[in-house]
Design an enzyme around this catalytic site. Structure first.
Site, PDB file in Angstrom:
ATOM      1  N   TYR A 143      42.816  34.305  44.589  1.00 59.92           N
ATOM      2  CA  TYR A 143      42.654  35.659  44.067  1.00 59.92           C
ATOM      3  C   TYR A 143      43.990  36.218  43.568  1.00 59.92           C
ATOM      4  CZ  TYR A 143      40.295  40.183  43.653  1.00 59.92           C
ATOM      5  OH  TYR A 143      39.724  41.341  43.172  1.00 59.92           O
ATOM      6  N   TYR A 150      33.623  43.800  47.811  1.00 60.63           N
ATOM      7  CA  TYR A 150      32.627  42.851  47.318  1.00 60.63           C
ATOM      8  C   TYR A 150      31.539  42.755  48.374  1.00 60.63           C
ATOM      9  CZ  TYR A 150      36.117  41.200  43.914  1.00 60.63           C
ATOM     10  OH  TYR A 150      37.035  41.118  42.899  1.00 60.63           O
ATOM     11  N   PRO A 168      33.555  38.035  35.779  1.00 57.14           N
ATOM     12  CA  PRO A 168      34.612  38.888  36.332  1.00 57.14           C
ATOM     13  C   PRO A 168      34.734  38.857  37.849  1.00 57.14           C
ATOM     14  CG  PRO A 168      32.730  40.221  35.664  1.00 57.14           C
ATOM     15  CD  PRO A 168      32.449  38.825  35.204  1.00 57.14           C
ATOM     16  N   LYS A 186      39.834  37.020  36.911  1.00 56.04           N
ATOM     17  CA  LYS A 186      40.711  36.016  36.306  1.00 56.04           C
ATOM     18  C   LYS A 186      40.913  36.153  34.800  1.00 56.04           C
ATOM     19  CE  LYS A 186      42.154  33.800  39.768  1.00 56.04           C
ATOM     20  NZ  LYS A 186      42.628  35.041  40.322  1.00 56.04           N
ATOM     21  N   HIS A 246      47.398  46.692  45.478  1.00 53.33           N
ATOM     22  CA  HIS A 246      46.348  46.429  46.460  1.00 53.33           C
ATOM     23  C   HIS A 246      46.772  45.225  47.292  1.00 53.33           C
ATOM     24  CE1 HIS A 246      42.632  48.659  44.640  1.00 53.33           C
ATOM     25  NE2 HIS A 246      43.722  49.404  44.660  1.00 53.33           N
TER      26      HIS A 246
END
Length: 394
Positions: free
Chosen positions: A388, A204, A296, A300, A75
């Site tokens: 991220y 998100y 979550p 991580k 991704h």
């Protein structure tokens, strides 16, 4: 009582424990691994599925025959939707990295196979695990095997990678151990469904109805979540009601629609953060969820476990191969520095994207302002992308 002599006794056969066992084995160091779960239980427990670039490089460098590049999916970003408007984060453009969608249970399958190829001991389904003499140079671990035999392992070092409910963390004395804990005022309602992906990357979404995450597992199975109260009973929600709620939280002027299908699993996940310090005492060292848990939102958890191992493995190798016991002295200090960075990022992502039922209008507007400060700034977008995709391991 069968007695095993080894260099490192590893309590916990999840990805952290097995990665550590593999790395020290490559250096000629022996280990014995035990876990209270069965092999099938671990292999079929669906958990986090995003690997940082550094975690993928660890699998590659260790020579694990991983399927991350064949069964996993690279991704190159994420999408953050705010009130129905999408903001794409292009990770390669922002920081030159990517992440991989590859479920944790699949990583376990790869690492378990690598362990089995070495022929070294791994005991699943043990019970009554206990530790002793951790302040000495000959600590031991004892347990009852699945066949009812008593097993005793004598080692130079013990590593607790046995999760948040295992016995290892409690072996650090109360006078030394500090536990930092934060509980969030919401939970996630999670589903597994049989459907194609709704988007090429994770979505998100922050909306007036609350947070939603449109995640993935494979080409045919998807994982999705929406924010709910901690007391929610999953049985009260019909499939139609779930799909209506999820769609309402991602709806926008672009007409984005979820790909739906049969829901095969429903769970409610409480949100907590926890850190134990120090992550070592005497001859005992903690790694992964035994030392820390994160919500979550920031992806991580597993990556932190691998990061712990990236610090601990070379220190153990130096201590055992070069008689450099001081190499282990700084493990906790080094590992917890990254842990707190990850806690901050996970907290920040959680607070920016969720609606807190207890906060006032000022705090609601302030958190939205924080989110737009990142979305509207190239530096802010680089910061989020760096966090991220992960900081350098080790």
């Amino acid at each position: 009582m069968p007695e095993l002599q080894t260099d490192v006794a590893i309590v916990g056969a999840g990805p952290a424990g097995l990665m550590l066992a593999h790395l020290v084995h490559n250096a000629g160091i022996d280990s014995v691994v035990i876990d209270n779960r069965s092999r099938d239980d671990i292999a079929h427990t669906h958990r986090a599925g995003i690997l940082e670039a550094g975690s993928v490089r660890m699998l590659e460098a260790a020579g694990v025959d991983s399927r991350v590049h064949t069964a996993g999916h690279r991704h190159d970003g994420i999408t953050i939707r705010v009130d129905g408007t999408s903001h794409l984060f292009d990770f390669p453009e922002l920081v030159g990295e990517s992440v991989w969608l590859y479920p944790q249970n699949e990583i376990f399958v790869d690492l378990a196979a690598a362990r089995e190829r070495t022929g070294r001991p791994i005991h699943y389904s043990v019970s009554d695990t206990r530790l002793g003499d951790i302040e000495s140079e000959r600590p031991w671990v004892a347990a009852t095997t699945v066949d009812g035999e008593e097993l005793r392992i004598e080692a130079r070092y013990v590593v607790g990678s046995d999760g948040s409910r295992g016995p290892c963390r409690a072996m650090i004395p109360d006078t030394t151990r500090q536990r930092y804990f934060h509980e969030y005022p919401f939970a996630w309602f999670g589903i597994l469904c049989e459907a194609p992906p709704s988007h090429e990357v994770l979505v998100y979404s922050r909306s007036e109805r609350g947070f939603a995450l449109i995640s993935q597992r494979s080409d045919t199975v998807q994982r999705m979540y929406f924010q709910t109260s901690p007391g929610t009973d999953a049985a009260d929600w019909s499939d139609d009601r779930i799909w209506t709620e999820l769609q309402s939280r991602v709806a926008g002027p672009d007409g984005f629609e979820l790909r739906t299908g049969t829901i095969t699993d429903k769970t409610v996940l409480p949100f907590r953060s926890a850190v134990t310090e120090p992550m070592q005492h005497g001859s005992l060292f903690l790694a992964g969820d035994s030392a820390h848990t994160v919500p979550p939102t920031g992806a991580k958890g597993l990556n932190l476990a691998f990061a712990d191992v990236s610090v601990l493995a070379p220190a153990l190798i130096s201590a055992l191969k070069d008689s450099d016991a001081e190499a282990l002295a700084g493990y906790s200090q080094t590992a917890t520095k990254r842990v707190w960075k990850a806690q901050n990022f996970s907290y920040q992502m959680t607070r920016m994207l969720h609606a807190d039922p207890g906060q006032d209008a000022f705090e609601t507007k302030r958190s939205l302002g924080e989110l737009h400060s990142i979305l509207d700034s190239e530096h802010g977008r680089r910061y989020l992308a760096e966090c991220y995709t992960g900081w350098p391991n080790g």
